[in-house]
Design a protein around this motif. Structure first.
Motif, PDB file in Angstrom:
ATOM      1  N   TYR A  73     -19.793 -19.607  64.831  1.00 53.85           N
ATOM      2  CA  TYR A  73     -19.214 -20.475  63.748  1.00 53.85           C
ATOM      3  C   TYR A  73     -20.395 -20.446  62.610  1.00 53.85           C
ATOM      4  N   HIS A  74     -21.771 -20.407  63.104  1.00 52.37           N
ATOM      5  CA  HIS A  74     -22.660 -20.274  61.924  1.00 52.37           C
ATOM      6  C   HIS A  74     -22.734 -18.947  61.182  1.00 52.37           C
ATOM      7  N   TYR A  75     -22.593 -17.962  62.125  1.00 55.58           N
ATOM      8  CA  TYR A  75     -22.429 -16.616  61.335  1.00 55.58           C
ATOM      9  C   TYR A  75     -21.345 -16.485  60.347  1.00 55.58           C
ATOM     10  N   LEU A  76     -20.322 -16.866  60.619  1.00 54.35           N
ATOM     11  CA  LEU A  76     -18.945 -16.698  59.860  1.00 54.35           C
ATOM     12  C   LEU A  76     -18.992 -17.615  58.613  1.00 54.35           C
ATOM     13  N   THR A  77     -19.515 -18.872  58.848  1.00 55.95           N
ATOM     14  CA  THR A  77     -19.820 -19.623  57.677  1.00 55.95           C
ATOM     15  C   THR A  77     -20.708 -19.213  56.986  1.00 55.95           C
ATOM     16  N   GLY A  78     -21.803 -18.676  57.251  1.00 53.47           N
ATOM     17  CA  GLY A  78     -23.051 -17.935  56.630  1.00 53.47           C
ATOM     18  C   GLY A  78     -22.519 -16.693  55.629  1.00 53.47           C
ATOM     19  N   LEU A  79     -21.378 -16.033  56.067  1.00 55.00           N
ATOM     20  CA  LEU A  79     -21.044 -14.974  55.300  1.00 55.00           C
ATOM     21  C   LEU A  79     -20.366 -15.587  53.868  1.00 55.00           C
ATOM     22  N   LYS A  80     -20.060 -16.666  53.854  1.00 56.43           N
ATOM     23  CA  LYS A  80     -19.373 -17.224  52.594  1.00 56.43           C
ATOM     24  C   LYS A  80     -18.297 -16.862  51.919  1.00 56.43           C
ATOM     25  N   PRO A  81     -17.396 -16.591  53.184  1.00 54.67           N
ATOM     26  CA  PRO A  81     -16.055 -15.873  52.625  1.00 54.67           C
ATOM     27  C   PRO A  81     -15.089 -16.632  51.886  1.00 54.67           C
ATOM     28  N   LYS A  82     -14.397 -16.314  51.087  1.00 50.06           N
ATOM     29  CA  LYS A  82     -13.302 -17.107  50.322  1.00 50.06           C
ATOM     30  C   LYS A  82     -12.409 -17.904  51.427  1.00 50.06           C
ATOM     31  N   ARG A  83     -11.777 -17.148  52.333  1.00 46.57           N
ATOM     32  CA  ARG A  83     -10.845 -17.619  53.371  1.00 46.57           C
ATOM     33  C   ARG A  83     -11.133 -17.010  54.573  1.00 46.57           C
ATOM     34  N   PHE A  95     -12.829 -25.325  64.426  1.00 49.45           N
ATOM     35  CA  PHE A  95     -13.171 -24.591  63.431  1.00 49.45           C
ATOM     36  C   PHE A  95     -12.512 -24.911  62.211  1.00 49.45           C
ATOM     37  N   PHE A  96     -11.496 -25.235  62.120  1.00 45.08           N
ATOM     38  CA  PHE A  96     -10.890 -25.615  60.925  1.00 45.08           C
ATOM     39  C   PHE A  96     -11.578 -26.946  60.490  1.00 45.08           C
ATOM     40  N   ARG A  97     -12.047 -27.845  61.073  1.00 45.32           N
ATOM     41  CA  ARG A  97     -12.800 -29.103  60.813  1.00 45.32           C
ATOM     42  C   ARG A  97     -14.051 -28.565  59.957  1.00 45.32           C
ATOM     43  N   PHE A 106      -8.906 -21.768  54.721  1.00 42.03           N
ATOM     44  CA  PHE A 106      -8.257 -21.014  56.034  1.00 42.03           C
ATOM     45  C   PHE A 106      -6.699 -21.033  56.066  1.00 42.03           C
ATOM     46  N   GLU A 107      -5.977 -20.460  56.840  1.00 41.20           N
ATOM     47  CA  GLU A 107      -4.793 -20.345  57.018  1.00 41.20           C
ATOM     48  C   GLU A 107      -4.546 -19.703  58.482  1.00 41.20           C
ATOM     49  N   SER A 108      -3.515 -20.499  58.948  1.00 45.35           N
ATOM     50  CA  SER A 108      -3.127 -19.593  60.393  1.00 45.35           C
ATOM     51  C   SER A 108      -1.731 -18.759  59.962  1.00 45.35           C
ATOM     52  N   ALA A 109      -1.886 -17.546  59.972  1.00 52.22           N
ATOM     53  CA  ALA A 109      -0.728 -16.524  59.558  1.00 52.22           C
ATOM     54  C   ALA A 109      -1.074 -15.436  60.053  1.00 52.22           C
ATOM     55  N   CYS A 110      -0.289 -14.413  59.981  1.00 54.99           N
ATOM     56  CA  CYS A 110      -0.427 -12.907  60.417  1.00 54.99           C
ATOM     57  C   CYS A 110      -0.718 -12.092  59.309  1.00 54.99           C
ATOM     58  N   THR A 111      -1.954 -11.501  59.487  1.00 55.77           N
ATOM     59  CA  THR A 111      -2.582 -10.668  58.416  1.00 55.77           C
ATOM     60  C   THR A 111      -1.382  -9.603  57.974  1.00 55.77           C
ATOM     61  N   LEU A 112      -0.651  -8.934  59.222  1.00 55.45           N
ATOM     62  CA  LEU A 112       0.325  -7.685  59.062  1.00 55.45           C
ATOM     63  C   LEU A 112       1.416  -8.447  58.228  1.00 55.45           C
ATOM     64  N   VAL A 113       1.986  -9.444  58.539  1.00 63.49           N
ATOM     65  CA  VAL A 113       2.985 -10.068  57.916  1.00 63.49           C
ATOM     66  C   VAL A 113       2.626 -10.257  56.326  1.00 63.49           C
TER      67      VAL A 113
END
Length: 120
Positions: A73-83, A95-97, A106-113
């Protein structure tokens, strides 16, 4: 180049969706970096096994299940992604919270789709 994407939970196994995603992202012109539990290369992208502070991450596409995500969690949020895109099987309400509190989309989706329908 299009959006810089971190494929999180990447696999060298050709039947894994994370593997398909790396290939599709690369073929769509995206700058791709990858983190996984085992080193390897997919479509010219090295899978890192150490946590690297990648600069300029636009999107993290998640292929790791919720239980395994907790330690990152800390690592991923520290990257400061847009989504962060939570692919099927990676959805994580806890993690959504955290992401909501930090203002990370964030979104629940399929990258391939998303890629195949030009919604990425």
């Amino acid at each position: 180049m299009k959006k810089k994407t971190l494929v999180f939970g990447a696999s060298v196994k050709p039947h894994r969706y994370s593997n398909f995603a790396i290939t599709r992202l690369v073929s769509s012109g995206h700058n791709v970096v990858a983190f996984g539990l085992r080193k390897g290369t997919v479509s010219g992208v090295e899978i890192d096994t150490e946590l690297i502070q990648y600069p300029g991450i636009d999107t993290i596409t998640m292929y790791m299940n919720a239980q395994r995500q907790k330690q990152f969690y800390h690592y991923l949020t520290g990257l400061k992604p847009k989504r962060i895109i939570f692919n099927p099987g990676a959805e994580n309400p806890e993690f959504f919270r955290i992401l909501e509190e930090k203002g990370i989309a964030f979104e629940s989706a399929c990258t391939l789709v998303l890629l195949s329908t030009d919604q990425y």
